[in-house]
Write an enzyme that holds these catalytic residues in place. Structure first.
Site, PDB file in Angstrom:
ATOM      1  N   ASP A  93      -3.330   7.170  -3.041  1.00 46.23           N
ATOM      2  CA  ASP A  93      -4.714   7.637  -3.234  1.00 46.23           C
ATOM      3  C   ASP A  93      -5.168   8.417  -2.018  1.00 46.23           C
ATOM      4  O   ASP A  93      -4.465   8.483  -1.007  1.00 46.23           O
ATOM      5  CB  ASP A  93      -5.653   6.451  -3.496  1.00 46.23           C
ATOM      6  N   CYS A 126     -13.940 -23.645  18.542  1.00 46.69           N
ATOM      7  CA  CYS A 126     -13.067 -23.663  17.373  1.00 46.69           C
ATOM      8  C   CYS A 126     -12.056 -24.781  17.583  1.00 46.69           C
ATOM      9  O   CYS A 126     -11.761 -25.143  18.725  1.00 46.69           O
ATOM     10  CB  CYS A 126     -12.374 -22.306  17.251  1.00 46.69           C
ATOM     11  N   ASP A 152       0.871  -1.170   0.000  1.00 44.35           N
ATOM     12  CA  ASP A 152       0.000   0.000   0.000  1.00 44.35           C
ATOM     13  C   ASP A 152       0.912   1.226   0.000  1.00 44.35           C
ATOM     14  O   ASP A 152       2.075   1.152   0.395  1.00 44.35           O
ATOM     15  CB  ASP A 152      -0.908  -0.042   1.235  1.00 44.35           C
ATOM     16  N   CYS A 171      -8.941 -24.781  15.926  1.00 43.16           N
ATOM     17  CA  CYS A 171      -7.656 -24.383  15.344  1.00 43.16           C
ATOM     18  C   CYS A 171      -6.513 -24.794  16.281  1.00 43.16           C
ATOM     19  O   CYS A 171      -6.736 -25.275  17.378  1.00 43.16           O
ATOM     20  CB  CYS A 171      -7.631 -22.887  15.050  1.00 43.16           C
TER      21      CYS A 171
HETATM   22 ZN   LIG Z   1      -9.401 -21.142  17.150  1.00 45.27          ZN
END
Ligand SMILES: [Zn+2]
Length: 521
Positions: A124, A276, A89, A278
Protein backbone atom coordinates in the site's frame (compact mmCIF):
# COMPACT_ATOMS: atom_id res chain seq x y z
CA UNK A 1 -12.26 -20.95 6.42
CA UNK A 2 -8.83 -19.48 6.99
CA UNK A 3 -9.99 -16.91 9.53
CA UNK A 4 -12.70 -17.25 12.17
CA UNK A 5 -13.59 -14.42 14.54
CA UNK A 6 -15.63 -15.03 17.70
CA UNK A 7 -16.75 -12.20 19.95
CA UNK A 8 -17.26 -13.22 23.58
CA UNK A 9 -17.78 -9.99 25.51
CA UNK A 10 -18.53 -6.41 24.48
CA UNK A 11 -18.34 -2.98 26.06
CA UNK A 12 -18.46 0.37 24.25
CA UNK A 13 -17.28 -0.64 20.75
CA UNK A 14 -14.61 -2.86 22.26
CA UNK A 15 -14.82 -6.62 22.17
CA UNK A 16 -13.04 -9.49 23.86
CA UNK A 17 -12.84 -12.34 21.43
CA UNK A 18 -10.82 -14.95 19.63
CA UNK A 19 -9.43 -14.95 16.13
CA UNK A 20 -8.45 -18.29 14.61
CA UNK A 21 -6.01 -17.83 11.77
CA UNK A 22 -5.11 -20.98 9.85
CA UNK A 23 -5.92 -22.98 12.99
CA UNK A 24 -3.85 -20.87 15.39
CA UNK A 25 -5.62 -18.89 18.08
CA UNK A 26 -5.21 -15.26 19.03
CA UNK A 27 -7.05 -13.80 22.02
CA UNK A 28 -8.23 -10.28 21.25
CA UNK A 29 -7.83 -7.42 21.79
CA UNK A 30 -4.17 -8.09 21.14
CA UNK A 31 -0.98 -6.09 21.00
CA UNK A 32 1.18 -7.34 18.14
CA UNK A 33 4.90 -6.56 18.53
CA UNK A 34 6.84 -5.61 15.43
CA UNK A 35 9.83 -7.92 15.00
CA UNK A 36 12.91 -7.38 12.89
CA UNK A 37 13.41 -10.46 10.67
CA UNK A 38 16.98 -10.63 12.01
CA UNK A 39 18.65 -8.77 14.90
CA UNK A 40 15.81 -9.30 17.36
CA UNK A 41 16.39 -7.45 20.60
CA UNK A 42 13.85 -9.76 22.25
CA UNK A 43 13.17 -13.00 20.34
CA UNK A 44 9.47 -13.67 19.67
CA UNK A 45 9.78 -17.11 21.26
CA UNK A 46 10.67 -15.33 24.50
CA UNK A 47 7.68 -13.00 24.08
CA UNK A 48 5.50 -16.05 23.74
CA UNK A 49 6.89 -17.61 26.89
CA UNK A 50 6.72 -14.47 29.03
CA UNK A 51 3.61 -12.72 27.74
CA UNK A 52 1.66 -15.50 25.97
CA UNK A 53 2.24 -13.43 22.83
CA UNK A 54 0.85 -15.46 19.93
CA UNK A 55 1.15 -13.05 17.03
CA UNK A 56 3.95 -10.88 15.72
CA UNK A 57 4.42 -8.77 12.62
CA UNK A 58 7.56 -8.59 10.53
CA UNK A 59 8.55 -7.06 7.22
CA UNK A 60 8.45 -9.21 4.11
CA UNK A 61 10.32 -6.63 2.05
CA UNK A 62 13.33 -6.84 4.36
CA UNK A 63 13.16 -10.66 4.27
CA UNK A 64 12.98 -10.53 0.47
CA UNK A 65 16.02 -8.23 0.25
CA UNK A 66 18.06 -10.23 2.72
CA UNK A 67 17.06 -13.83 2.06
CA UNK A 68 15.48 -13.91 -1.41
CA UNK A 69 14.76 -17.52 -2.51
CA UNK A 70 16.41 -18.89 0.64
CA UNK A 71 13.63 -17.19 2.57
CA UNK A 72 11.05 -19.22 0.66
CA UNK A 73 12.82 -22.47 1.49
CA UNK A 74 13.15 -21.64 5.16
CA UNK A 75 9.75 -20.00 5.62
CA UNK A 76 9.04 -16.96 7.71
CA UNK A 77 8.31 -18.93 10.90
CA UNK A 78 11.73 -20.55 10.91
CA UNK A 79 13.44 -17.31 9.93
CA UNK A 80 12.17 -15.59 13.05
CA UNK A 81 11.92 -18.82 15.08
CA UNK A 82 8.28 -18.41 16.09
CA UNK A 83 5.44 -20.92 15.81
CA UNK A 84 2.58 -18.47 16.48
CA UNK A 85 0.75 -16.32 13.95
CA UNK A 86 3.02 -14.24 11.73
CA UNK A 87 1.74 -11.21 9.89
CA UNK A 88 3.97 -9.73 7.23
CA UNK A 89 3.94 -6.12 6.16
CA UNK A 90 4.68 -5.52 2.52
CA UNK A 91 6.98 -2.56 2.76
CA UNK A 92 4.40 0.19 2.64
CA UNK A 93 6.04 1.76 5.66
CA UNK A 94 9.39 1.80 3.89
CA UNK A 95 7.69 3.76 1.11
CA UNK A 96 6.59 6.33 3.66
CA UNK A 97 10.04 6.52 5.24
CA UNK A 98 12.42 6.20 2.33
CA UNK A 99 10.42 6.86 -0.83
CA UNK A 100 9.75 4.18 -3.43
CA UNK A 101 11.00 0.63 -3.11
CA UNK A 102 12.30 -1.57 -5.91
CA UNK A 103 9.64 -4.24 -5.99
CA UNK A 104 6.21 -4.39 -7.58
CA UNK A 105 3.01 -5.20 -5.70
CA UNK A 106 2.52 -8.60 -7.34
CA UNK A 107 6.07 -9.79 -6.62
CA UNK A 108 5.89 -8.91 -2.93
CA UNK A 109 2.39 -10.41 -2.64
CA UNK A 110 3.48 -13.71 -4.16
CA UNK A 111 6.59 -13.66 -1.99
CA UNK A 112 4.51 -13.24 1.18
CA UNK A 113 2.45 -16.31 0.28
CA UNK A 114 5.55 -18.33 -0.61
CA UNK A 115 7.32 -17.65 2.71
CA UNK A 116 4.18 -18.89 4.50
CA UNK A 117 2.91 -15.64 5.96
CA UNK A 118 -0.27 -16.21 8.00
CA UNK A 119 -1.55 -12.68 7.44
CA UNK A 120 -0.28 -10.77 4.43
CA UNK A 121 -0.67 -7.11 3.46
CA UNK A 122 -0.86 -5.88 -0.14
CA UNK A 123 1.73 -3.22 -0.98
CA UNK A 124 0.00 0.00 0.00
CA UNK A 125 0.96 3.65 -0.13
CA UNK A 126 0.40 5.18 3.31
CA UNK A 127 -1.42 8.51 3.28
CA UNK A 128 0.23 9.99 6.35
CA UNK A 129 -0.34 13.72 6.82
CA UNK A 130 -0.48 15.21 3.39
CA UNK A 131 -2.38 17.42 0.97
CA UNK A 132 -5.74 16.38 -0.44
CA UNK A 133 -4.22 15.81 -3.86
CA UNK A 134 -1.46 13.55 -2.55
CA UNK A 135 -3.92 11.72 -0.32
CA UNK A 136 -6.08 10.96 -3.37
CA UNK A 137 -2.98 9.64 -5.10
CA UNK A 138 -2.11 7.30 -2.19
CA UNK A 139 -5.63 5.83 -2.25
CA UNK A 140 -5.51 5.44 -6.02
CA UNK A 141 -2.11 3.68 -5.92
CA UNK A 142 -3.15 1.46 -2.99
CA UNK A 143 -6.36 0.34 -4.76
CA UNK A 144 -4.51 -0.13 -8.04
CA UNK A 145 -1.91 -2.33 -6.30
CA UNK A 146 -4.67 -4.39 -4.72
CA UNK A 147 -6.41 -4.94 -8.05
CA UNK A 148 -3.16 -6.19 -9.59
CA UNK A 149 -2.37 -8.33 -6.53
CA UNK A 150 -5.72 -10.10 -6.38
CA UNK A 151 -5.84 -10.59 -10.13
CA UNK A 152 -2.53 -12.32 -10.00
CA UNK A 153 -3.14 -14.41 -6.85
CA UNK A 154 -6.56 -15.61 -7.98
CA UNK A 155 -8.83 -17.49 -5.56
CA UNK A 156 -6.22 -19.98 -4.39
CA UNK A 157 -4.72 -17.75 -1.73
CA UNK A 158 -2.65 -19.45 0.96
CA UNK A 159 -2.42 -16.53 3.38
CA UNK A 160 -5.14 -14.51 5.06
CA UNK A 161 -5.13 -11.02 3.55
CA UNK A 162 -5.76 -7.77 5.31
CA UNK A 163 -7.16 -4.74 3.55
CA UNK A 164 -5.02 -1.63 4.10
CA UNK A 165 -7.30 1.38 4.62
CA UNK A 166 -5.82 4.66 3.42
CA UNK A 167 -7.21 8.16 3.01
CA UNK A 168 -6.18 9.42 6.45
CA UNK A 169 -7.92 12.53 7.66
CA UNK A 170 -9.93 13.01 4.45
CA UNK A 171 -13.08 11.26 5.61
CA UNK A 172 -14.69 10.92 2.18
CA UNK A 173 -11.49 9.44 0.73
CA UNK A 174 -11.17 6.97 3.57
CA UNK A 175 -14.81 5.97 3.18
CA UNK A 176 -14.43 5.53 -0.57
CA UNK A 177 -11.28 3.45 -0.01
CA UNK A 178 -13.18 1.10 2.33
CA UNK A 179 -16.08 0.79 -0.13
CA UNK A 180 -13.65 -0.31 -2.84
CA UNK A 181 -11.84 -2.70 -0.46
CA UNK A 182 -15.17 -4.35 0.40
CA UNK A 183 -15.44 -5.54 -3.20
CA UNK A 184 -12.60 -7.96 -2.51
CA UNK A 185 -12.63 -11.02 -0.33
CA UNK A 186 -10.41 -9.68 2.49
CA UNK A 187 -10.19 -11.60 5.77
CA UNK A 188 -9.57 -8.56 7.95
CA UNK A 189 -9.08 -4.80 7.72
CA UNK A 190 -6.24 -2.55 8.85
CA UNK A 191 -6.25 1.20 9.25
CA UNK A 192 -3.05 2.91 8.11
CA UNK A 193 -1.39 6.21 8.92
CA UNK A 194 -2.05 6.81 12.63
CA UNK A 195 1.65 7.24 13.46
CA UNK A 196 2.21 10.85 12.30
CA UNK A 197 -0.89 11.94 14.25
CA UNK A 198 0.30 10.12 17.36
CA UNK A 199 3.76 11.63 17.13
CA UNK A 200 2.18 15.10 17.04
CA UNK A 201 -0.18 14.22 19.87
CA UNK A 202 -3.19 15.05 17.63
CA UNK A 203 -5.35 12.48 19.36
CA UNK A 204 -8.58 14.31 18.63
CA UNK A 205 -8.10 13.96 14.89
CA UNK A 206 -6.85 10.43 15.36
CA UNK A 207 -10.08 9.48 17.15
CA UNK A 208 -12.15 10.95 14.32
CA UNK A 209 -10.18 9.01 11.70
CA UNK A 210 -10.35 5.77 13.66
CA UNK A 211 -14.08 6.09 14.18
CA UNK A 212 -14.68 6.94 10.54
CA UNK A 213 -12.94 3.72 9.52
CA UNK A 214 -14.79 1.64 12.13
CA UNK A 215 -18.11 3.01 10.93
CA UNK A 216 -17.60 1.60 7.44
CA UNK A 217 -15.89 -1.73 8.15
CA UNK A 218 -18.40 -4.54 8.86
CA UNK A 219 -18.47 -5.40 12.57
CA UNK A 220 -17.93 -9.11 11.92
CA UNK A 221 -14.44 -8.45 10.53
CA UNK A 222 -11.43 -8.02 12.83
CA UNK A 223 -10.06 -4.50 12.59
CA UNK A 224 -6.36 -3.79 12.99
CA UNK A 225 -4.54 -0.51 13.63
CA UNK A 226 -1.13 -0.16 11.99
CA UNK A 227 1.64 1.44 14.04
CA UNK A 228 -0.38 2.16 17.18
CA UNK A 229 2.73 3.44 18.93
CA UNK A 230 2.23 4.00 22.62
CA UNK A 231 0.11 1.91 25.02
CA UNK A 232 -1.64 5.15 26.03
CA UNK A 233 -3.60 4.82 22.79
CA UNK A 234 -4.61 1.18 23.34
CA UNK A 235 -7.73 1.72 25.52
CA UNK A 236 -9.04 4.34 23.10
CA UNK A 237 -8.33 2.16 20.07
CA UNK A 238 -10.17 -0.79 21.64
CA UNK A 239 -13.07 1.43 22.74
CA UNK A 240 -13.43 2.51 19.10
CA UNK A 241 -13.64 -1.10 17.95
CA UNK A 242 -10.07 -2.02 17.07
CA UNK A 243 -9.19 -5.62 17.85
CA UNK A 244 -5.46 -5.66 17.23
CA UNK A 245 -2.67 -3.09 16.96
CA UNK A 246 0.99 -3.43 16.15
CA UNK A 247 3.85 -1.29 17.28
CA UNK A 248 7.63 -1.18 17.21
CA UNK A 249 7.73 1.53 19.87
CA UNK A 250 8.79 -0.81 22.66
CA UNK A 251 12.18 -1.19 20.99
CA UNK A 252 12.42 2.24 19.29
CA UNK A 253 11.77 3.91 22.63
CA UNK A 254 14.30 1.63 24.35
CA UNK A 255 16.95 2.64 21.84
CA UNK A 256 16.21 6.29 22.69
CA UNK A 257 16.47 5.53 26.46
CA UNK A 258 12.76 6.05 26.96
CA UNK A 259 10.86 4.19 29.68
CA UNK A 260 7.18 3.63 28.94
CA UNK A 261 4.38 3.97 31.46
CA UNK A 262 0.78 3.25 30.62
CA UNK A 263 -0.03 6.91 30.01
CA UNK A 264 3.28 8.60 29.32
CA UNK A 265 6.98 8.13 28.75
CA UNK A 266 9.89 9.08 30.97
CA UNK A 267 13.45 9.63 29.79
CA UNK A 268 15.93 7.36 31.52
CA UNK A 269 17.90 10.39 32.76
CA UNK A 270 14.76 11.59 34.60
CA UNK A 271 14.02 8.26 36.22
CA UNK A 272 14.73 8.19 39.93
CA UNK A 273 12.49 5.17 40.58
CA UNK A 274 11.07 2.25 38.61
CA UNK A 275 7.31 2.33 39.22
CA UNK A 276 6.73 -1.13 37.78
CA UNK A 277 7.01 -4.74 38.97
CA UNK A 278 7.97 -6.43 35.70
CA UNK A 279 10.82 -8.91 35.54
CA UNK A 280 13.26 -6.09 34.78
CA UNK A 281 12.10 -3.45 37.24
CA UNK A 282 11.79 -5.80 40.18
CA UNK A 283 15.45 -6.83 39.84
CA UNK A 284 17.18 -3.54 39.13
CA UNK A 285 17.15 0.18 39.93
CA UNK A 286 17.06 3.29 37.76
CA UNK A 287 20.65 4.01 38.73
CA UNK A 288 21.82 0.52 37.71
CA UNK A 289 19.92 0.75 34.40
CA UNK A 290 21.69 3.99 33.52
CA UNK A 291 25.09 2.45 34.18
CA UNK A 292 24.58 -0.55 31.87
CA UNK A 293 26.31 -0.61 28.51
CA UNK A 294 24.03 0.35 25.60
CA UNK A 295 23.03 -3.07 24.23
CA UNK A 296 22.16 -4.52 27.59
CA UNK A 297 20.28 -1.36 28.55
CA UNK A 298 18.23 -1.39 25.34
CA UNK A 299 17.33 -5.01 25.92
CA UNK A 300 16.12 -4.39 29.48
CA UNK A 301 14.24 -1.22 28.57
CA UNK A 302 12.61 -2.99 25.62
CA UNK A 303 11.57 -5.84 27.91
CA UNK A 304 10.05 -3.40 30.38
CA UNK A 305 8.29 -1.46 27.59
CA UNK A 306 6.87 -4.73 26.24
CA UNK A 307 5.57 -5.61 29.72
CA UNK A 308 3.74 -2.29 29.87
CA UNK A 309 2.15 -2.90 26.45
CA UNK A 310 0.97 -6.42 27.28
CA UNK A 311 -0.20 -5.39 30.74
CA UNK A 312 -2.32 -2.59 29.30
CA UNK A 313 -4.15 -5.09 27.08
CA UNK A 314 -4.87 -7.37 30.06
CA UNK A 315 -6.22 -4.38 31.95
CA UNK A 316 -8.49 -3.48 29.02
CA UNK A 317 -9.83 -7.03 28.79
CA UNK A 318 -10.56 -7.15 32.52
CA UNK A 319 -12.44 -3.83 32.34
CA UNK A 320 -14.53 -5.09 29.40
CA UNK A 321 -15.24 -8.27 31.35
CA UNK A 322 -16.46 -6.24 34.34
CA UNK A 323 -18.45 -3.82 32.17
CA UNK A 324 -16.27 -0.98 33.44
CA UNK A 325 -14.42 -0.05 30.26
CA UNK A 326 -15.76 3.51 30.26
CA UNK A 327 -14.30 3.95 33.74
CA UNK A 328 -10.85 2.97 32.45
CA UNK A 329 -11.11 5.59 29.68
CA UNK A 330 -12.15 8.23 32.21
CA UNK A 331 -9.13 7.57 34.36
CA UNK A 332 -6.72 7.30 31.41
CA UNK A 333 -8.06 10.56 29.96
CA UNK A 334 -6.85 12.35 33.06
CA UNK A 335 -3.26 11.24 32.57
CA UNK A 336 -2.47 13.43 29.56
CA UNK A 337 -4.12 16.43 27.86
CA UNK A 338 -3.93 14.68 24.47
CA UNK A 339 -5.84 11.74 25.92
CA UNK A 340 -8.43 14.07 27.40
CA UNK A 341 -8.85 15.49 23.90
CA UNK A 342 -9.33 11.98 22.51
CA UNK A 343 -11.84 11.18 25.25
CA UNK A 344 -13.65 14.46 24.74
CA UNK A 345 -13.94 13.84 20.99
CA UNK A 346 -15.43 10.44 21.72
CA UNK A 347 -18.05 11.46 24.28
CA UNK A 348 -19.12 14.58 22.40
CA UNK A 349 -19.62 12.73 19.12
CA UNK A 350 -23.26 11.74 19.07
CA UNK A 351 -22.76 9.17 16.33
CA UNK A 352 -20.03 7.40 18.31
CA UNK A 353 -22.02 7.43 21.53
CA UNK A 354 -25.14 6.14 19.81
CA UNK A 355 -23.19 3.27 18.22
CA UNK A 356 -21.58 2.52 21.58
CA UNK A 357 -25.00 2.50 23.23
CA UNK A 358 -26.24 -0.04 20.68
CA UNK A 359 -23.16 -2.20 21.16
CA UNK A 360 -22.89 -2.15 24.97
CA UNK A 361 -24.87 -4.90 26.79
CA UNK A 362 -28.37 -3.82 27.89
CA UNK A 363 -27.77 -4.69 31.51
CA UNK A 364 -24.59 -5.41 33.36
CA UNK A 365 -24.03 -7.59 36.40
CA UNK A 366 -22.35 -4.79 38.32
CA UNK A 367 -23.20 -1.23 39.19
CA UNK A 368 -21.51 1.79 37.71
CA UNK A 369 -19.09 4.23 39.21
CA UNK A 370 -19.80 7.79 38.14
CA UNK A 371 -17.33 10.58 38.73
CA UNK A 372 -18.30 13.73 36.85
CA UNK A 373 -20.56 15.17 34.16
CA UNK A 374 -18.53 13.15 31.63
CA UNK A 375 -19.64 9.94 33.32
CA UNK A 376 -23.23 10.91 32.58
CA UNK A 377 -22.50 10.52 28.88
CA UNK A 378 -21.68 6.84 29.16
CA UNK A 379 -23.89 4.53 27.09
CA UNK A 380 -25.71 2.86 29.99
CA UNK A 381 -26.72 6.25 31.40
CA UNK A 382 -27.71 7.47 27.98
CA UNK A 383 -29.91 4.43 27.46
CA UNK A 384 -31.33 4.74 30.96
CA UNK A 385 -32.28 8.35 30.26
CA UNK A 386 -33.89 7.35 26.95
CA UNK A 387 -35.91 4.65 28.67
CA UNK A 388 -36.99 7.10 31.33
CA UNK A 389 -38.05 9.59 28.68
CA UNK A 390 -40.06 6.92 26.91
CA UNK A 391 -41.86 5.65 30.01
CA UNK A 392 -42.68 9.12 31.23
CA UNK A 393 -43.96 10.39 27.89
CA UNK A 394 -45.83 7.26 26.78
CA UNK A 395 -47.88 6.89 29.96
CA UNK A 396 -48.71 10.44 31.01
CA UNK A 397 -52.16 9.35 32.15
CA UNK A 398 -50.63 7.00 34.66
CA UNK A 399 -48.88 9.93 36.33
CA UNK A 400 -50.73 12.94 35.02
CA UNK A 401 -54.23 12.08 36.22
CA UNK A 402 -52.77 12.78 39.62
CA UNK A 403 -52.20 16.31 40.81
CA UNK A 404 -49.44 15.72 43.31
CA UNK A 405 -45.94 14.43 42.84
CA UNK A 406 -44.16 12.97 45.85
CA UNK A 407 -40.38 12.92 45.48
CA UNK A 408 -38.53 10.61 47.85
CA UNK A 409 -34.72 10.45 48.21
CA UNK A 410 -33.37 7.70 45.99
CA UNK A 411 -31.40 6.21 48.84
CA UNK A 412 -34.63 5.35 50.73
CA UNK A 413 -35.65 3.01 47.93
CA UNK A 414 -32.35 1.19 48.20
CA UNK A 415 -32.21 1.01 51.99
CA UNK A 416 -35.85 0.48 52.97
CA UNK A 417 -38.06 -2.47 52.12
CA UNK A 418 -40.77 -1.41 49.67
CA UNK A 419 -43.53 -2.43 52.08
CA UNK A 420 -42.08 -0.29 54.84
CA UNK A 421 -41.61 2.63 52.48
CA UNK A 422 -45.23 2.48 51.28
CA UNK A 423 -46.43 2.23 54.86
CA UNK A 424 -44.72 5.53 55.64
CA UNK A 425 -45.90 7.19 52.43
CA UNK A 426 -49.53 6.29 53.09
CA UNK A 427 -49.48 8.53 56.11
CA UNK A 428 -48.99 11.57 53.89
CA UNK A 429 -52.24 13.48 53.36
CA UNK A 430 -51.98 13.72 49.55
CA UNK A 431 -50.83 10.14 49.03
CA UNK A 432 -54.11 8.97 47.54
CA UNK A 433 -53.88 11.34 44.59
CA UNK A 434 -50.11 11.34 44.23
CA UNK A 435 -47.56 9.82 41.87
CA UNK A 436 -44.28 8.78 43.50
CA UNK A 437 -40.81 9.38 42.12
CA UNK A 438 -37.34 9.18 43.53
CA UNK A 439 -35.08 12.22 43.36
CA UNK A 440 -31.57 13.31 44.32
CA UNK A 441 -30.19 11.18 41.47
CA UNK A 442 -28.11 12.17 38.42
CA UNK A 443 -31.22 11.40 36.32
CA UNK A 444 -33.33 14.05 38.02
CA UNK A 445 -36.48 12.10 38.92
CA UNK A 446 -37.22 8.42 38.33
CA UNK A 447 -40.69 6.82 38.70
CA UNK A 448 -40.78 4.56 41.76
CA UNK A 449 -41.62 1.59 39.51
CA UNK A 450 -38.28 2.00 37.66
CA UNK A 451 -36.11 3.09 40.52
CA UNK A 452 -35.12 -0.43 41.54
CA UNK A 453 -34.20 -1.47 38.00
CA UNK A 454 -30.93 -1.19 36.07
CA UNK A 455 -29.25 1.22 35.77
CA UNK A 456 -31.09 3.49 38.20
CA UNK A 457 -30.47 1.41 41.30
CA UNK A 458 -26.84 0.46 40.65
CA UNK A 459 -25.05 3.78 40.71
CA UNK A 460 -22.23 4.96 42.95
CA UNK A 461 -21.24 8.59 42.69
CA UNK A 462 -19.83 11.34 44.86
CA UNK A 463 -22.14 14.12 46.05
CA UNK A 464 -20.03 16.51 43.98
CA UNK A 465 -21.49 14.98 40.82
CA UNK A 466 -24.96 16.18 41.83
CA UNK A 467 -23.68 19.44 43.24
CA UNK A 468 -21.74 20.33 40.07
CA UNK A 469 -24.79 19.56 37.95
CA UNK A 470 -27.46 20.92 40.29
CA UNK A 471 -28.76 23.46 37.78
CA UNK A 472 -29.16 20.95 35.01
CA UNK A 473 -30.72 18.34 37.29
CA UNK A 474 -33.19 20.93 38.65
CA UNK A 475 -34.17 22.08 35.16
CA UNK A 476 -34.59 18.49 34.00
CA UNK A 477 -36.81 17.74 37.01
CA UNK A 478 -38.89 20.84 36.36
CA UNK A 479 -39.39 19.87 32.72
CA UNK A 480 -40.51 16.33 33.53
CA UNK A 481 -42.95 17.42 36.23
CA UNK A 482 -44.35 20.15 34.02
CA UNK A 483 -44.96 17.73 31.14
CA UNK A 484 -46.95 15.49 33.46
CA UNK A 485 -49.15 18.37 34.61
CA UNK A 486 -48.74 18.28 38.37
CA UNK A 487 -49.84 21.10 40.64
CA UNK A 488 -48.19 20.20 43.95
CA UNK A 489 -44.75 18.75 44.61
CA UNK A 490 -43.87 17.24 47.97
CA UNK A 491 -40.15 16.93 48.63
CA UNK A 492 -39.47 14.23 51.21
CA UNK A 493 -36.51 14.53 53.55
CA UNK A 494 -35.30 11.55 55.51
CA UNK A 495 -32.22 10.89 57.60
CA UNK A 496 -30.28 13.86 56.20
CA UNK A 497 -31.09 13.00 52.56
CA UNK A 498 -31.11 15.04 50.43
CA UNK A 499 -28.74 17.66 51.92
CA UNK A 500 -30.14 21.13 52.41
CA UNK A 501 -28.18 22.71 49.51
CA UNK A 502 -29.91 20.31 47.14
CA UNK A 503 -33.34 20.77 48.66
CA UNK A 504 -33.01 24.54 48.54
CA UNK A 505 -31.58 24.62 45.02
CA UNK A 506 -34.23 22.33 43.55
CA UNK A 507 -37.01 23.87 45.66
CA UNK A 508 -36.24 27.32 44.32
CA UNK A 509 -36.50 26.18 40.71
CA UNK A 510 -39.68 24.15 41.24
CA UNK A 511 -41.39 26.90 43.27
CA UNK A 512 -41.70 28.98 40.11
CA UNK A 513 -44.32 26.60 38.73
CA UNK A 514 -45.59 24.38 41.54
CA UNK A 515 -46.81 24.46 45.12
CA UNK A 516 -43.75 23.00 46.79
CA UNK A 517 -43.69 21.52 50.28
CA UNK A 518 -40.84 19.85 52.09
CA UNK A 519 -41.85 17.06 54.47
CA UNK A 520 -39.71 15.05 56.88
CA UNK A 521 -40.55 11.35 56.66
ZN1 LIG B 1 9.02 -2.72 34.31
Amino acid sequence: LKLVFEVKEKDLLGRVGRVYIKGKRLDTPAFIPVISPYNQIIPPSEMKKRFRCNMVITNSYIIYRRFGEAGVEKGVHRIINFDGIVMTDSGGFQVLEYGDIDINPVEIAVYQERIGSDVAVPLDKPTGLTSRQEAEETVRVTLDNIAKTFNSLGDERRSCWTAPIQGGLYHDLLERCIKELLKYDFDLFSLGSPTPLMERYQYGKLVDMMFNARLHVPLDKPLHLFGAGHPMLFPFAVALGYDTFDSASYVLFAKADRYMLSSRTVKLENLAYLPCECSVCSLTTAEELRKLEKNERVKLLAMHNLSICFREVELIKQHIHEGRFFELLESRARAHPALMQAFSNIIRNDKIMQLMANHTPLTKPRGMYLFSAESLRRPEIRRGAERLEKVMSSSPTCFGMRRTAILIPHKLVITLKLEKLLQRLRKLENYGEAAVFTYYTPFGIVPLSLSRTYPFSQLSYPKSLIRDNLNQISRETLKKLRNLGFETVILIKSGGEPPSWFLEGLGEVLAKEFNVRAVEL
